[in-house]
Design an enzyme around this catalytic site. Structure first.
Site, PDB file in Angstrom:
ATOM      1  CD  GLU A   1      21.435  19.554 -23.647  1.00  0.00           C
ATOM      2  OE1 GLU A   1      21.072  19.221 -22.506  1.00  0.00           O
ATOM      3  OE2 GLU A   1      20.699  19.482 -24.638  1.00  0.00           O
TER       4      GLU A   1
ATOM      5  CD  GLU B   1      20.313  16.655 -27.632  1.00  0.00           C
ATOM      6  OE1 GLU B   1      19.328  17.025 -26.954  1.00  0.00           O
ATOM      7  OE2 GLU B   1      21.320  16.137 -27.135  1.00  0.00           O
TER       8      GLU B   1
HETATM    9  O1  IFM Z   1      17.169  13.763 -23.584  1.00  0.00           O
HETATM   10  C1  IFM Z   1      17.788  15.008 -23.533  1.00  0.00           C
HETATM   11  C2  IFM Z   1      19.214  14.912 -24.015  1.00  0.00           C
HETATM   12  O2  IFM Z   1      19.943  13.992 -23.269  1.00  0.00           O
HETATM   13  C3  IFM Z   1      19.891  16.247 -23.908  1.00  0.00           C
HETATM   14  N1  IFM Z   1      19.120  17.291 -24.517  1.00  0.00           N
HETATM   15  C4  IFM Z   1      17.717  17.362 -24.204  1.00  0.00           C
HETATM   16  C5  IFM Z   1      17.057  16.016 -24.384  1.00  0.00           C
HETATM   17  C6  IFM Z   1      15.563  16.103 -24.047  1.00  0.00           C
HETATM   18  O3  IFM Z   1      15.381  16.505 -22.726  1.00  0.00           O
END
Ligand code: IFM
Length: 452
Positions: free
Chosen positions: A166, A358
């Site tokens: 990210e 994710e």
């Molecule tokens: O917890 C985070 C993760 O570290 C990165 N992506 C989003 C998740 C939820 O906010």
């Protein structure tokens, strides 16, 4: 009954990150990271929480590996903490740090679980921040060296590598909004950070491949479509701005298009220093794109006409008034937007493969008589997987899915208040309890799909 079936070779996993679960921040030679520092700044993290203990995964590795195996995970995405490997960011390598991740990888392989390694999930060594952090170009080479060190050690066993997690969050939450480490609030800084993070990705890809021949190497970006309240030109322009800021600012250079012209014009004097070969390096071909996506962003034109972002997000109350259901994070639940996002990325960019690295949701879970009946999370996962299947049918090359997260953990500025886990963690005792969603996910993996 609606049956959702995934392709036979679809990869089912769960994801975590080092600072969010490991704890043991001073164990075995680990150096401090920017998050150790940031957590100590009053008011930055809810309740003054920090990652000193987190889920104590560092000391409970074998039990956690058994937990993953009990859920039938086929893959596990974790991150390596840079300050465990190079406590000062560069220079002396900490053997104990490498040994920990080697034990983790070997433990996964022994249980038939494929490791997906992320090299940077936000744990910049504090020593590098003291020398300018990601804003300073030297950090690019420091990351490439670190990537090579980890790949040299694990490249014979790890065949899936993610350089960064990210870049948008690293750049803009950390350096424009100031709500993540290191806490800067300056657009020019944020854009320079974004550029260096992307450049370090591009330069790390060959460094990883040199030690992991045949491995798949990619980057994970967080993406979300924009949504407007009306089709008015002003509302649609706010969506264009959001899309440029959140999605195209990263996807365009990664896939060889350079920075998007509309946003370059909007950012004006804040544009970063970009030297001759940088854009070619950023566009180094990769094997897959990791996508983290939770929700679309509902936006309207910026109140302040001088705001270079060009949009304001709706508040949670405004979204509810518009008819959206929200997670405990205040994020709108719009599964079809997830599928549309995947279709769009596949259509507009030359992406050979996609992993959903994710997806998941925080809800206000309750542990009652030793169980968590988190039906809202089950529904969220079902609906997003169903949307993913629509995108697959439309040709998006999605190869796998990682639920965020394996277990409840340190949710950055929200501390331990927000729970994303399939597995509940009692932070007083560190007891792990699989929630209903974990058992549902286990059964879904076993039959490669689900009915509802
Ligand atoms: O917890 C985070 C993760 O570290 C990165 N992506 C989003 C998740 C939820 O906010």
């Amino acid at each position: 009954m609606n049956s959702i079936d995934l392709p036979h070779d679809f990869v089912w996993g769960a994801a975590t990150s080092s600072y969010q679960i490991e704890g043991a921040v001073r164990a075995d030679g680990r150096g401090p990271s920017i998050w150790d520092t940031f957590c100590r700044v009053p008011g930055k993290v809810l309740h003054g929480d920090h990652g000193d203990v987190a889920c104590d995964h560092y000391h409970r590795l074998d039990d956690d590996l058994d937990l993953m195996a009990s859920l039938g995970l086929q893959a596990y995405r974790f991150s390596v903490a840079w300050p465990r490997i190079l406590p000062a960011g560069t220079g002396e390598v900490n053997e104990a740090g490498l040994a920990f991740y080697e034990r983790l990888v070997d433990g996964l392989l022994a249980r038939g679980i494929t490791p997906f390694v992320t090299l940077y999930h936000w744990e910049l060594p504090q020593a590098l921040q003291d020398r300018g952090g990601w804003e300073h170009r030297d950090t690019v080479q420091a990351f490439v060296d670190y990537a090579g060190i980890v790949a040299a050690r694990l490249g014979d066993r790890v065949h899936h590598w993610i350089t960064h997690n990210e870049p948008w969050v690293v750049s803009f939450l950390g350096n424009l909004e100031g709500v993540h480490a290191p806490g800067n609030t300056d657009l020019a800084t944020a854009l320079q950070v974004a550029h260096h993070v992307l450049l370090s990705h591009g330069l790390a890809v060959p460094a990883i491949r040199a030690h992991a021949p045949g491995a798949e190497v990619g980057i994970t970006v967080n993406l979300g479509l924009g949504r407007a309240r009306t089709d008015s030109p002003a509302d649609l322009d706010a969506v264009r701005s959001l899309d440029g800021y959140a999605n195209r600012w990263f996807l365009d250079p990664l896939y060889g298009n350079g920075y998007p012209a509309d946003m370059v014009a909007q950012f004006g004097d804040a544009m970063p220093v970009v030297t001759d070969d940088d854009l070619d390096a950023i566009a180094t071909p990769t094997d897959f794109l990791g996508i983290n996506s939770y929700n679309p962003s509902v936006v309207r034109p910026a109140d302040d006409p001088a705001n270079p972002l060009g949009f304001d997000p709706l508040t949670p109350d405004e979204m509810v008034a518009e008819g959206y259901s929200l997670t405990a994070m205040g994020w709108p639940i719009v599964p079809e937007a997830f599928g549309q996002l995947l279709t769009r990325v596949a259509r507009e960019y030359d992406v050979p493969a996609i992993y959903i690295t994710e997806n998941g949701a925080a809800f206000d879970d309750e542990l009652v008589d030793g169980a968590v009946d988190d039906q809202p999370r089950v529904r969220y996962l079902q609906d997003h997987l169903a949307a993913l299947c629509v995108a697959l049918d439309e040709g998006a090359p999605v190869r796998g899915y990682f639920a965020w997260s394996l277990m409840d953990n340190f949710e950055w500025a929200w501390g331990y208040e927000k729970r994303f886990g399939l597995v509940h963690v009692d932070y007083a005792t560190l007891t792990r309890t699989p929630k209903a969603s974990a058992l549902w996910y286990r059964d879904t993996i076993a039959r490669n799909g689900f009915s509802r």
